[in-house]
Motif scaffolding. Structure first.
Motif, PDB file in Angstrom:
ATOM      1  N   ARG A   1       4.606  -7.457   2.233  1.00 38.29           N
ATOM      2  CA  ARG A   1       4.605  -8.897   1.982  1.00 38.29           C
ATOM      3  C   ARG A   1       5.735  -9.284   1.028  1.00 38.29           C
ATOM      4  O   ARG A   1       6.411 -10.290   1.222  1.00 38.29           O
ATOM      5  CB  ARG A   1       3.254  -9.312   1.398  1.00 38.29           C
ATOM      6  CG  ARG A   1       3.063 -10.816   1.284  1.00 38.29           C
ATOM      7  CD  ARG A   1       2.953 -11.480   2.633  1.00 38.29           C
ATOM      8  NE  ARG A   1       1.884 -10.928   3.415  1.00 38.29           N
ATOM      9  CZ  ARG A   1       0.583 -11.219   3.268  1.00 38.29           C
ATOM     10  NH1 ARG A   1       0.213 -12.118   2.398  1.00 38.29           N
ATOM     11  NH2 ARG A   1      -0.322 -10.664   4.036  1.00 38.29           N
TER      12      ARG A   1
ATOM     13  N   ASN B   1       0.861  -1.183   0.000  1.00 36.66           N
ATOM     14  CA  ASN B   1       0.000   0.000   0.000  1.00 36.66           C
ATOM     15  C   ASN B   1       0.901   1.238   0.000  1.00 36.66           C
ATOM     16  O   ASN B   1       1.534   1.546   1.009  1.00 36.66           O
ATOM     17  CB  ASN B   1      -0.879  -0.036   1.248  1.00 36.66           C
ATOM     18  CG  ASN B   1      -1.684   1.240   1.417  1.00 36.66           C
ATOM     19  OD1 ASN B   1      -1.560   2.177   0.633  1.00 36.66           O
ATOM     20  ND2 ASN B   1      -2.514   1.273   2.442  1.00 36.66           N
TER      21      ASN B   1
ATOM     22  N   ARG C   1       8.982  -9.494   2.801  1.00 36.57           N
ATOM     23  CA  ARG C   1       9.057 -10.688   3.648  1.00 36.57           C
ATOM     24  C   ARG C   1       9.402 -11.918   2.814  1.00 36.57           C
ATOM     25  O   ARG C   1      10.229 -12.749   3.221  1.00 36.57           O
ATOM     26  CB  ARG C   1       7.708 -10.918   4.348  1.00 36.57           C
ATOM     27  CG  ARG C   1       7.371  -9.836   5.358  1.00 36.57           C
ATOM     28  CD  ARG C   1       5.942  -9.966   5.873  1.00 36.57           C
ATOM     29  NE  ARG C   1       5.574  -8.811   6.647  1.00 36.57           N
ATOM     30  CZ  ARG C   1       5.888  -8.624   7.938  1.00 36.57           C
ATOM     31  NH1 ARG C   1       6.554  -9.558   8.575  1.00 36.57           N
ATOM     32  NH2 ARG C   1       5.537  -7.525   8.569  1.00 36.57           N
ATOM     33  N   ILE C   2       8.763 -12.057   1.658  1.00 40.95           N
ATOM     34  CA  ILE C   2       9.021 -13.238   0.826  1.00 40.95           C
ATOM     35  C   ILE C   2      10.451 -13.163   0.254  1.00 40.95           C
ATOM     36  O   ILE C   2      11.148 -14.174   0.168  1.00 40.95           O
ATOM     37  CB  ILE C   2       7.958 -13.356  -0.285  1.00 40.95           C
ATOM     38  CG1 ILE C   2       6.579 -13.601   0.368  1.00 40.95           C
ATOM     39  CG2 ILE C   2       8.295 -14.487  -1.253  1.00 40.95           C
ATOM     40  CD1 ILE C   2       5.411 -13.596  -0.599  1.00 40.95           C
TER      41      ILE C   2
ATOM     42  N   LEU D   1       0.686   3.887   2.906  1.00 39.35           N
ATOM     43  CA  LEU D   1       0.853   3.536   4.314  1.00 39.35           C
ATOM     44  C   LEU D   1       2.131   4.168   4.879  1.00 39.35           C
ATOM     45  O   LEU D   1       3.226   3.920   4.390  1.00 39.35           O
ATOM     46  CB  LEU D   1       0.917   2.011   4.440  1.00 39.35           C
ATOM     47  CG  LEU D   1       0.768   1.439   5.855  1.00 39.35           C
ATOM     48  CD1 LEU D   1      -0.588   1.765   6.440  1.00 39.35           C
ATOM     49  CD2 LEU D   1       0.975  -0.067   5.830  1.00 39.35           C
ATOM     50  N   LYS D   2       1.969   4.972   5.938  1.00 37.65           N
ATOM     51  CA  LYS D   2       3.133   5.611   6.584  1.00 37.65           C
ATOM     52  C   LYS D   2       3.581   4.743   7.746  1.00 37.65           C
ATOM     53  O   LYS D   2       3.545   5.140   8.903  1.00 37.65           O
ATOM     54  CB  LYS D   2       2.755   7.016   7.054  1.00 37.65           C
ATOM     55  CG  LYS D   2       2.510   7.989   5.902  1.00 37.65           C
ATOM     56  CD  LYS D   2       2.125   9.353   6.398  1.00 37.65           C
ATOM     57  CE  LYS D   2       2.064  10.364   5.256  1.00 37.65           C
ATOM     58  NZ  LYS D   2       1.256   9.902   4.098  1.00 37.65           N
ATOM     59  N   HIS D   3       4.010   3.549   7.442  1.00 36.75           N
ATOM     60  CA  HIS D   3       4.309   2.554   8.468  1.00 36.75           C
ATOM     61  C   HIS D   3       5.576   1.829   8.059  1.00 36.75           C
ATOM     62  O   HIS D   3       5.804   1.593   6.880  1.00 36.75           O
ATOM     63  CB  HIS D   3       3.112   1.581   8.550  1.00 36.75           C
ATOM     64  CG  HIS D   3       3.217   0.557   9.636  1.00 36.75           C
ATOM     65  ND1 HIS D   3       3.651  -0.722   9.402  1.00 36.75           N
ATOM     66  CD2 HIS D   3       2.932   0.624  10.962  1.00 36.75           C
ATOM     67  CE1 HIS D   3       3.621  -1.402  10.550  1.00 36.75           C
ATOM     68  NE2 HIS D   3       3.186  -0.606  11.510  1.00 36.75           N
ATOM     69  N   ASN D   4       6.363   1.487   9.043  1.00 41.66           N
ATOM     70  CA  ASN D   4       7.694   0.967   8.767  1.00 41.66           C
ATOM     71  C   ASN D   4       7.768  -0.565   8.775  1.00 41.66           C
ATOM     72  O   ASN D   4       8.833  -1.135   8.610  1.00 41.66           O
ATOM     73  CB  ASN D   4       8.651   1.554   9.811  1.00 41.66           C
ATOM     74  CG  ASN D   4      10.082   1.497   9.370  1.00 41.66           C
ATOM     75  OD1 ASN D   4      10.368   1.631   8.185  1.00 41.66           O
ATOM     76  ND2 ASN D   4      10.983   1.277  10.313  1.00 41.66           N
ATOM     77  N   GLY D   5       6.621  -1.253   8.968  1.00 44.23           N
ATOM     78  CA  GLY D   5       6.628  -2.719   8.904  1.00 44.23           C
ATOM     79  C   GLY D   5       6.932  -3.171   7.480  1.00 44.23           C
ATOM     80  O   GLY D   5       6.691  -2.441   6.519  1.00 44.23           O
ATOM     81  N   GLU D   6       7.456  -4.396   7.342  1.00 45.33           N
ATOM     82  CA  GLU D   6       7.823  -4.904   6.018  1.00 45.33           C
ATOM     83  C   GLU D   6       6.578  -5.178   5.166  1.00 45.33           C
ATOM     84  O   GLU D   6       5.567  -5.648   5.676  1.00 45.33           O
ATOM     85  CB  GLU D   6       8.614  -6.214   6.147  1.00 45.33           C
ATOM     86  CG  GLU D   6       9.995  -6.082   6.737  1.00 45.33           C
ATOM     87  CD  GLU D   6      10.012  -6.162   8.254  1.00 45.33           C
ATOM     88  OE1 GLU D   6       8.920  -6.149   8.887  1.00 45.33           O
ATOM     89  OE2 GLU D   6      11.114  -6.228   8.816  1.00 45.33           O
TER      90      GLU D   6
ATOM     91  N   GLU E   1      12.919 -11.871   1.815  1.00 44.90           N
ATOM     92  CA  GLU E   1      13.764 -12.264   2.953  1.00 44.90           C
ATOM     93  C   GLU E   1      13.788 -13.792   3.078  1.00 44.90           C
ATOM     94  O   GLU E   1      14.832 -14.384   3.347  1.00 44.90           O
ATOM     95  CB  GLU E   1      13.265 -11.621   4.253  1.00 44.90           C
ATOM     96  CG  GLU E   1      13.509 -10.114   4.270  1.00 44.90           C
ATOM     97  CD  GLU E   1      13.066  -9.435   5.563  1.00 44.90           C
ATOM     98  OE1 GLU E   1      12.454 -10.110   6.421  1.00 44.90           O
ATOM     99  OE2 GLU E   1      13.351  -8.234   5.713  1.00 44.90           O
TER     100      GLU E   1
END
Lengths: 231, 231
Positions: free
Chosen positions: B173, B163, B176-177, B166-171, B179
Motif C-alpha cells: 500500500r 507484511n 502505491r501511495i 509475504l513472498k509476493h511481488n505485488g506492490e 506512486e
C-alpha cells in the motif's frame, strides 16, 4: 499471434525475468532487436533506468533493446520494430500514456501481424480486453480503460489467494473479481506469480508452475493445470 | 461542516458500525432522519438489502433511514434531507453512479451547508479531493475521478502496513501511495481500520484507536496520534 502475458517479471528471491528465460527464448526466436515500453513506471526509476535493466537481461540472449521513449516518431518506431516487451508498473499510467500518444491501436495492429509480444504485470493487463481487472491504484485518469484485446478475456496478474489469518476488512482478490463480474461478462484469468499465458497462432494455453484460477460470469471459479488450453 | 470519514464500517469480529456508535451519535445530534446512499455496492446484496442493514443499526439510535435509490427525484431528495450516510463497496461504481446521476455536486453543496455526513470506506473516498487513492478494482469506468473535496486531501481507507512475510511481488500500500505522489501533489491520509477523520466546522482531526499514516509529496511518511489536528 506469438505472445506471452506473464503475471510478474520477477519471482520472490529470483532475478529479473529469470524464471521466464526459456519461454522468452522461444518467443523471440530469430529476433535480434525489440522495443521496450517503459511507460508503466511511475517513479523510483526513470524510463532510461528501466530500459537499462531490460537491456542488461536481453544482452544475455543477444537481443538488442530500444526504449520506446527514445523514438522521435513512436508510431513509426512500432511499425518498424521486430518485437515488443512492455514492463510492469502502474496500469493506469501505462494505459493513459498509450492512449494519449495514440499507440494502443498501433501496437495491437503490429502484434496481430505476428510480431512477438511479451507483457509482464501491467504489460499483461493491456493484452486483455480492458484494464478493469488490474490491481493498481488509479493514480491518473486514462481517457479509456480499453486495451488491446490480444486474448478474448481479461487478466488479473499477481493473483493472490485469500489469507485466512488476516484480521482486515479490505476485499480479497477473489471478491474484487467477483464484483467485476457483477458489472461485466468478460472472463478473467487469475494468474498466480510463476504463471503466464502463451498464445501461438490461435492456440492459447496457461503455463508455469502454479494452478490458474478462472472466473466466469454465473459460474463458480475453477482451476486449470499448467499446460491447459484456454482457447 | 460536520462529517466523519471512516476507514471501515466494521472492525474484525465486530458488528456493523458498532465501534463508531458514540461518534455517530455526536454527528447526528438532533437529527431524526437521514438518507443512505447504497450505490457503491456491486453485488452480493441489493440496494434494498443494503439499506435494511443500515436501517437496523440506526433504529437503535431512533434515526429513520431512507435509501437514496428509493427517491423518484434524487436531487430534491438530497436537497430536502437532514443528513447523509454513504456506505462502502466499490468506489468506481459509486463515483460513476453519482456523476452520471448528477448527484456529486448536489451532495457536496448540501454537506457544505452543515448537514451531517458519514462515509465509510468508498463513502470516505468521495469525501476527498478525488478517488485516485482508492484500493478498489476499476470494474467500471467513471466519467471523472473527481470527488467532493470536503477535506483538502485524499483518503486511503483500510490502510494496511506491509507484511514482511509475504513472498509476493505485488506492490505494498505504501508503494502505491508513493506512486500516486509521483503524479500528484495531494496529501494522502492513510486511515488504518479503527480510525476516522472528524471535521467539525473548519477543524479536522484524526480519531480512533490507531496511529494515522500521512503521505506528502517530497516528504517521508509520518504518523499522527489519535486526536491530532490535521487542519
Amino acid at each position: 499471434m506469438n505472445i506471452i502475458l506473464a503475471s510478474t517479471s520477477t519471482l520472490f528471491g529470483g532475478n529479473y525475468l529469470e524464471y521466464l528465460k526459456a519461454e522468452i527464448i522461444s518467443l523471440y526466436q530469430n529476433i535480434d532487436e525489440i522495443i521496450f515500453i517503459p511507460f508503466a513506471r511511475p517513479g523510483g526509476i526513470s524510463h532510461d533506468g528501466y530500459t537499462s535493466k531490460v537491456k542488461s537481461f536481453f544482452s544475455t540472449l543477444n537481443i538488442k533493446v530500444n526504449g520506446l521513449h527514445e523514438f522521435q516518431d513512436q508510431k513509426s518506431g512500432i511499425n518498424q520494430a521486430k518485437g515488443f516487451f512492455t514492463g510492469g508498473g502502474n496500469t493506469f499510467l501505462l494505459v493513459k500514456t498509450l492512449h494519449e500518444l495514440g499507440l494502443m491501436e498501433v501496437l495491437k495492429a503490429n502484434i496481430e501481424t505476428g510480431k512477438p509480444y511479451l507483457g509482464c504485470s501491467a504489460g499483461s493487463n493491456i493484452g486483455g480486453i480492458n484494464m478493469k481487472t488490474t490491481n493498481d491504484m488509479p493514480i491518473v485518469y486514462p481517457p479509456s480503460f480499453e486495451c488491446m484485446g490480444l486474448v478474448p478475456f481479461n487478466v488479473n496478474p499477481h493473483y493472490l489467494d485469500p489469507n485466512p489469518d488476516l484480521k482486515h476488512n479490505g476485499e480479497t482478490r477473489e471478491t474484487r473479481i467477483k464484483e467485476f463480474l457483477t458489472q461485466n461478462e468478460t472472463k478473467v484469468i487469475g494468474l498466480r506469480e510463476g504463471n503466464w499465458i502463451r498464445k501461438v497462432g490461435e492456440k492459447i494455453t496457461v503455463e508455469g508452475t502454479e494452478l490458474t484460477r478462472i472466473f466466469e460470469h454465473g459460474k463458480a471459479p475453477y482451476e486449470l493445470n499448467p499446460g491447459a488450453v484456454l482457447l
